[in-house]
Design a protein around this motif. Structure first.
Motif, PDB file in Angstrom:
ATOM      1  N   ASN A  27      26.464   5.344   0.593  1.00 28.56           N
ATOM      2  CA  ASN A  27      26.093   6.498   1.212  1.00 28.56           C
ATOM      3  C   ASN A  27      25.276   7.427   0.463  1.00 28.56           C
ATOM      4  OD1 ASN A  27      27.004   5.609   3.914  1.00 28.56           O
ATOM      5  ND2 ASN A  27      29.083   6.217   3.353  1.00 28.56           N
ATOM      6  N   ASP A  28      24.954   7.143  -0.845  1.00 25.74           N
ATOM      7  CA  ASP A  28      24.319   8.076  -1.583  1.00 25.74           C
ATOM      8  C   ASP A  28      22.916   7.818  -1.443  1.00 25.74           C
ATOM      9  OD1 ASP A  28      26.769   8.652  -2.797  1.00 25.74           O
ATOM     10  OD2 ASP A  28      26.509   7.105  -4.511  1.00 25.74           O
ATOM     11  N   PRO A  29      22.199   8.930  -1.681  1.00 23.08           N
ATOM     12  CA  PRO A  29      20.527   8.768  -1.635  1.00 23.08           C
ATOM     13  C   PRO A  29      20.219   7.674  -2.278  1.00 23.08           C
ATOM     14  CG  PRO A  29      21.065  10.935  -1.896  1.00 23.08           C
ATOM     15  CD  PRO A  29      22.362  10.240  -2.147  1.00 23.08           C
ATOM     16  N   LEU A  30      19.188   6.746  -1.695  1.00 27.80           N
ATOM     17  CA  LEU A  30      18.708   5.642  -2.358  1.00 27.80           C
ATOM     18  C   LEU A  30      17.427   5.296  -1.785  1.00 27.80           C
ATOM     19  CD1 LEU A  30      20.570   2.107  -2.455  1.00 27.80           C
ATOM     20  CD2 LEU A  30      18.465   2.212  -1.436  1.00 27.80           C
ATOM     21  N   THR A  31      16.528   4.847  -2.911  1.00 33.06           N
ATOM     22  CA  THR A  31      15.199   4.453  -2.643  1.00 33.06           C
ATOM     23  C   THR A  31      15.011   3.083  -2.587  1.00 33.06           C
ATOM     24  OG1 THR A  31      14.143   6.711  -3.605  1.00 33.06           O
ATOM     25  CG2 THR A  31      12.976   4.826  -3.413  1.00 33.06           C
ATOM     26  N   LEU A  32      14.518   2.453  -1.649  1.00 36.96           N
ATOM     27  CA  LEU A  32      14.345   1.191  -1.553  1.00 36.96           C
ATOM     28  C   LEU A  32      12.853   0.691  -1.836  1.00 36.96           C
ATOM     29  CD1 LEU A  32      15.908  -1.880  -0.826  1.00 36.96           C
ATOM     30  CD2 LEU A  32      15.010  -1.307   1.278  1.00 36.96           C
ATOM     31  N   SER A  33      12.563   0.260  -2.978  1.00 37.91           N
ATOM     32  CA  SER A  33      11.093  -0.089  -3.423  1.00 37.91           C
ATOM     33  C   SER A  33      10.491  -1.406  -3.220  1.00 37.91           C
ATOM     34  CB  SER A  33      10.858   0.416  -4.868  1.00 37.91           C
ATOM     35  OG  SER A  33      11.278   1.440  -5.170  1.00 37.91           O
ATOM     36  N   PHE A  34       9.449  -1.486  -2.692  1.00 36.79           N
ATOM     37  CA  PHE A  34       8.779  -2.785  -2.441  1.00 36.79           C
ATOM     38  C   PHE A  34       7.427  -2.834  -3.504  1.00 36.79           C
ATOM     39  CE2 PHE A  34      10.731  -2.037   1.744  1.00 36.79           C
ATOM     40  CZ  PHE A  34      10.619  -3.192   2.390  1.00 36.79           C
ATOM     41  N   ILE A  35       7.210  -3.899  -3.592  1.00 33.10           N
ATOM     42  CA  ILE A  35       5.891  -4.116  -4.258  1.00 33.10           C
ATOM     43  C   ILE A  35       4.776  -4.910  -3.708  1.00 33.10           C
ATOM     44  CG2 ILE A  35       6.415  -5.991  -5.874  1.00 33.10           C
ATOM     45  CD1 ILE A  35       4.748  -4.678  -8.166  1.00 33.10           C
ATOM     46  N   TRP A  36       3.686  -4.432  -3.414  1.00 35.44           N
ATOM     47  CA  TRP A  36       2.446  -5.118  -2.495  1.00 35.44           C
ATOM     48  C   TRP A  36       1.261  -4.889  -3.314  1.00 35.44           C
ATOM     49  CZ3 TRP A  36       2.689  -4.574   3.585  1.00 35.44           C
ATOM     50  CH2 TRP A  36       2.140  -5.647   4.029  1.00 35.44           C
ATOM     51  N   PHE A  37       0.113  -5.432  -2.606  1.00 30.65           N
ATOM     52  CA  PHE A  37      -1.202  -4.892  -3.112  1.00 30.65           C
ATOM     53  C   PHE A  37      -1.801  -3.744  -2.236  1.00 30.65           C
ATOM     54  CE2 PHE A  37      -2.201  -8.480  -0.408  1.00 30.65           C
ATOM     55  CZ  PHE A  37      -3.096  -8.242   0.271  1.00 30.65           C
ATOM     56  N   GLU A  38      -2.686  -3.071  -2.679  1.00 26.04           N
ATOM     57  CA  GLU A  38      -3.273  -1.732  -2.220  1.00 26.04           C
ATOM     58  C   GLU A  38      -4.345  -2.360  -0.754  1.00 26.04           C
ATOM     59  OE1 GLU A  38      -2.519   1.217  -2.532  1.00 26.04           O
ATOM     60  OE2 GLU A  38      -3.973   1.548  -0.700  1.00 26.04           O
ATOM     61  N   TRP A  39      -3.737  -2.307   0.394  1.00 24.22           N
ATOM     62  CA  TRP A  39      -4.580  -2.365   1.413  1.00 24.22           C
ATOM     63  C   TRP A  39      -3.755  -1.559   2.547  1.00 24.22           C
ATOM     64  CZ3 TRP A  39      -4.471  -7.624   4.422  1.00 24.22           C
ATOM     65  CH2 TRP A  39      -3.140  -8.344   4.302  1.00 24.22           C
ATOM     66  N   PRO A  40      -4.280  -1.402   3.909  1.00 22.80           N
ATOM     67  CA  PRO A  40      -3.903  -0.732   4.820  1.00 22.80           C
ATOM     68  C   PRO A  40      -2.632  -0.891   5.470  1.00 22.80           C
ATOM     69  CG  PRO A  40      -6.237  -1.201   5.275  1.00 22.80           C
ATOM     70  CD  PRO A  40      -5.885  -2.012   3.949  1.00 22.80           C
ATOM     71  N   PRO A  41      -2.282  -2.394   5.398  1.00 28.32           N
ATOM     72  CA  PRO A  41      -0.940  -2.372   5.825  1.00 28.32           C
ATOM     73  C   PRO A  41       0.402  -2.081   4.954  1.00 28.32           C
ATOM     74  CG  PRO A  41      -2.147  -4.842   5.971  1.00 28.32           C
ATOM     75  CD  PRO A  41      -2.872  -3.542   5.486  1.00 28.32           C
ATOM     76  N   ALA A  42      -0.115  -2.003   3.575  1.00 24.27           N
ATOM     77  CA  ALA A  42       1.199  -1.438   2.668  1.00 24.27           C
ATOM     78  C   ALA A  42       1.393   0.106   3.105  1.00 24.27           C
ATOM     79  CB  ALA A  42       0.292  -1.270   1.279  1.00 24.27           C
ATOM     80  N   GLN A  43       0.389   1.062   3.392  1.00 26.54           N
ATOM     81  CA  GLN A  43       0.794   2.392   3.919  1.00 26.54           C
ATOM     82  C   GLN A  43       1.321   2.278   5.329  1.00 26.54           C
ATOM     83  OE1 GLN A  43      -3.280   2.056   2.790  1.00 26.54           O
ATOM     84  NE2 GLN A  43      -2.121   1.981   0.900  1.00 26.54           N
TER      85      GLN A  43
END
Lengths: 461, 288
Positions: free
Chosen positions: A42-58
């Motif tokens: 329940n603690d604040p958590l950042t779930l990180s992804f890695i992708w390449f730079e293109w519109p679907p990433a945003q």
């Protein structure tokens, strides 16, 4: 002399220290994810992804932060991006360090083999059995984005393990100028070429074709593979790991001849290093009659701010048409898109959150919302939904293309295989090699990579 | 504390940093170069003796990249030396605006190679680039600068020359400023021609310094990676792939860490050997 002795001593110490590697020589394999989602924090958590730079990433980051936060208010989604050309390296160098700043790696389907063999991503077979309705997907899509060993084209091996779930489906669309060639898109590859030829002759300053030719990422390789498939060729005999004699057979040669001698002359001068953005730019500036590009990268073509084809989306759509690829001897199209894979080096809390996110993301209603937000879902119900089909003029193209898809090789040697193909196809397209020589070189070099997989020393040259 | 102790205390942080950041990685790479090891595949590093070195030295792919690198180094360094010295010579003869001119010429050298690569990539674009636009306005045809075998390597040489000519110019300018004035005065009294003065006074006195500049540039050019990566990505095909770029591919595409280490060590050895030979020649020149 004393310096040399010290250096030798240091070298010996280093060798001794490093020789005692923490790996004990056992072949790495992917660690298993739990069958059920562990207790979430329940603690604040950042779930990180890695992708390449293109519109679907945003689009993914915005969508996930808007929707996933409704069920997990303490979780923030961060999609880290790198340039497309660095995508593989950025992920796998972190995997090599056994420490990743991402929890979910968005891998190209062809990266799976390398990641699984190295033990970089979790085996989620049991998790999928308990949490995901596999019947909701076209079996090949589920296989392409998660299965290893590689799926046979169009099928899924239910006994094989799964290491990922679909995030974004993709394939090529044919983008054509309705105002220049008419409303009806060409149906065969030969017809497409002759239409492009005529269009180029009739419209000075506009090239007949625009497609990927660059030697980076998988640009030129996918182009050749697409033409190869359409002309009835095969990339390899997967069962016997044979490329030489398969890729460069008569059908393969014909495909290379069509690409270099019939298609290339219809492209713009200097387009030999074009990839996604350059093809889009040519279309948006009205410089191409017919273009080929990934559907997920085509959204910007309808933005009047980026286009000279019209001042509104409707005006642009009066001139631009999107169609499935023409067929010739077969109707195969390239399988693009990516899956989500949990990093084996992520913390337990983040791995649990990653599994929870994946379960949430693959639900029918979320997949439809993802489609409406500009994503390309993989579930059959989402693909048939109005949310998806009405979200973009190319979405129907994707839905129609799903049964026609063919992927490349997702073996651990993928990165080398694709580089060999990219550089040689690029050389043929730019006059640095004869088409036949280029294809024979691809077959020979790729075969040598497959054959030398277990050879010691001197690999990678 | 004794003076020696103090010296050790003061120098040890820098020494430790040097050991950690330079010496250890170098020795680690040297060790790995004798092994079959992949950074991603895990498992222990298996000793293969000189296997990696033999494979590299006998590889046609490596020979091809070596030839490309050699053409590039010779082309770029020659062009930079001629231009750099020429510009320095012209600037040295001016009395007004010398500082401003020198500063202006130095700007390209201050830029990051990646930035330089990117904006030259736009400038050399066959369709939308300013270079072809200018050629077009002169009535000349479009040139595919970055996508044709002959012009791609030439483009790399030109861009590198644009960026690094100022380096040679700066060193040559320092050499030219150091030439004693009385030599020129004596030559004037003897009514020596401009060419004679240049050939017998200027060039011999600046030559050793110029050779040092050439050595630095040649070492830098030999290691070229960034411009290739941005401008051509080694293309068309692999025709502009330098050895450094090839090492990158060996190291990160297949993660053949052992082979890449051996490749890197060999490159270092080549630089060391050639530099030693070059320095001997320089010393002979000085003695002469």
């Amino acid at each position: 002399m004393r310096l040399a002795t010290a250096a030798m001593l240091l070298l010996a110490t280093t060798a001794a220290a490093c020789g005692d590697s923490k790996d004990d020589g056992e072949k790495a394999s992917a660690p298993k994810a739990p069958a059920t989602i562990p207790q979430l924090t329940n603690d604040p958590l950042t779930l990180s992804f890695i992708w390449f730079e293109w519109p679907p990433a945003q689009a993914l980051e915005a969508f996930a932060n808007a929707e996933y936060k409704k069920v997990r208010p303490n979780a923030t989604i961060k999609v880290n991006t790198v340039p497309n050309a660095n995508w593989h390296d950025a992920m796998f160098t972190q995997f090599a360090a056994h420490k990743t700043d991402f929890d979910i790696a968005i891998l190209d389907s062809q990266h799976i083999g390398e990641a699984v063999t190295n033990g970089n991503i979790l085996d989620i077979t049991d998790f999928v059995k308990n949490n995901i309705d596999v019947t909701a997907y076209n079996p090949y899509l589920l296989a392409a984005y998660g299965q290893f060993p590689q799926a046979e084209t169009g099928k899924r091996d239910e006994n094989a393990s799964l290491y990922g779930l679909p995030l974004l489906g993709d394939t090529w669309t044919m983008i054509y100028r309705k105002d220049l060639i008419g409303d009806k898109p060409p149906q065969t590859w030969d017809e497409m070429i002759s239409t492009a030829e005529k269009c180029q002759a009739d419209n000075p300053g506009v090239s007949g074709l625009a497609f990927h030719q660059a030697n980076g990422s998988d640009a030129a390789a996918v182009t050749y593979n697409t033409v190869n498939g359409v002309y009835g060729g095969n990339l390899w005999d997967a069962k016997n790991r044979k490329i030489e004699g398969v890729l460069n057979d008569a059908a393969g040669q014909e495909a290379m001849d069509v690409l270099v001698n019939k298609m290339k002359p219809l492209t713009a001068k200097g387009s030999g290093n074009w990839f996604i953005d350059e093809v889009n730019a040519a279309v948006a500036q009205g410089k191409a009659c017919i273009a080929f590009n990934w559907i997920a990268a085509s959204g910007g073509l309808l933005d009047p701010k980026q286009s000279t084809l019209g001042t509104s989306r409707e005006q642009i759509l009066d001139k631009l048409g999107f169609a499935t690829l023409p067929s010739q001897k077969t109707n195969l199209v390239p399988l693009g898109g990516m899956g989500m894979h949990v990093s084996a080096y992520s913390s337990a809390a983040n791995q649990a959150e990653a599994l929870n996110f994946m379960k949430w993301f693959e639900q029918a209603d979320i997949q439809k919302k993802w489609a409406a937000a500009g994503g390309v879902p993989a579930r059959t119900d989402a693909l048939a939904s109005p949310e998806f089909l009405n979200a973009g003029p190319f979405n129907q193209v994707y839905a129609d293309s799903v049964p026609r898809m063919r992927d490349m090789w997702n073996v651990p040697e993928y990165a080398r295989l694709v580089d060999i193909e990219n550089t040689n196809v690029n050389a043929a397209l730019n006059g640095a090699k004869k088409p036949k020589d280029a294809l024979d070189d691809i077959a020979k070099e790729q075969q040598s990579v497959l054959d030398s997989s277990n050879r010691k020393g001197g690999g990678g040259l | 504390m004794s003076d020696r102790g103090l010296a050790v205390v003061f120098t040890s942080p820098a020494l430790l940093l040097l050991l950690a950041m330079s010496v250890f990685p170098l020795l680690w790479a040297l060790y790995l170069s004798f092994t079959d090891y992949s950074a991603t595949r895990g498992g222990p590093a298996e000793f293969v003796g000189f296997g990696n070195y033999t494979a590299i030295l006998t590889s046609e792919q490596v020979h091809l990249r070596a030839l490309t690198t050699l053409i590039y180094v010779v082309g770029a360094v020659t062009l930079q030396t001629v231009l750099g010295f020429g510009i320095a010579y012209l600037i040295s003869r001016r009395t007004r605006g010398r500082g401003a001119l020198t500063t202006m010429f130095l700007v390209p050298m201050m830029l990051s190679p990646v930035v330089v690569g990117l904006f030259w990539r736009f400038m050399l674009d066959a369709q939308f680039g300013v270079v072809n636009s200018m050629l077009g306005s002169l009535g000349l045809g479009q040139v595919e600068w970055l996508t044709r075998q002959r012009t791609a390597l030439l483009s790399l040489i030109v861009v590198d020359t644009w960026q690094w000519t100022p380096f040679i110019m700066l060193i040559a300018l320092a050499g030219l400023s150091a030439v004693p004035k009385y030599l020129y005065e004596a030559a004037s009294i003897d009514r020596a021609s401009e060419w004679f003065r240049f050939r017998t006074i200027t060039l011999p006195l600046v030559w050793p310094l110029l050779l040092i500049a050439v050595m630095f540039r040649a070492i830098e050019a030999f290691r070229l990676f960034d411009l290739v990566y941005i401008l051509t990505n080694g293309g068309p095909g692999v025709s502009t792939e330098t050895m450094s770029f090839h090492i990158y591919k060996v190291a990160f595409l297949g993660f053949n860490t052992g082979t890449a280490s051996a490749y890197g060590i060999l490159m270092v050895l080549v630089v060391i050997v050639l530099t030693q030979l070059y320095l001997r020649y320089l010393n002979k020149l000085k003695e002469g």
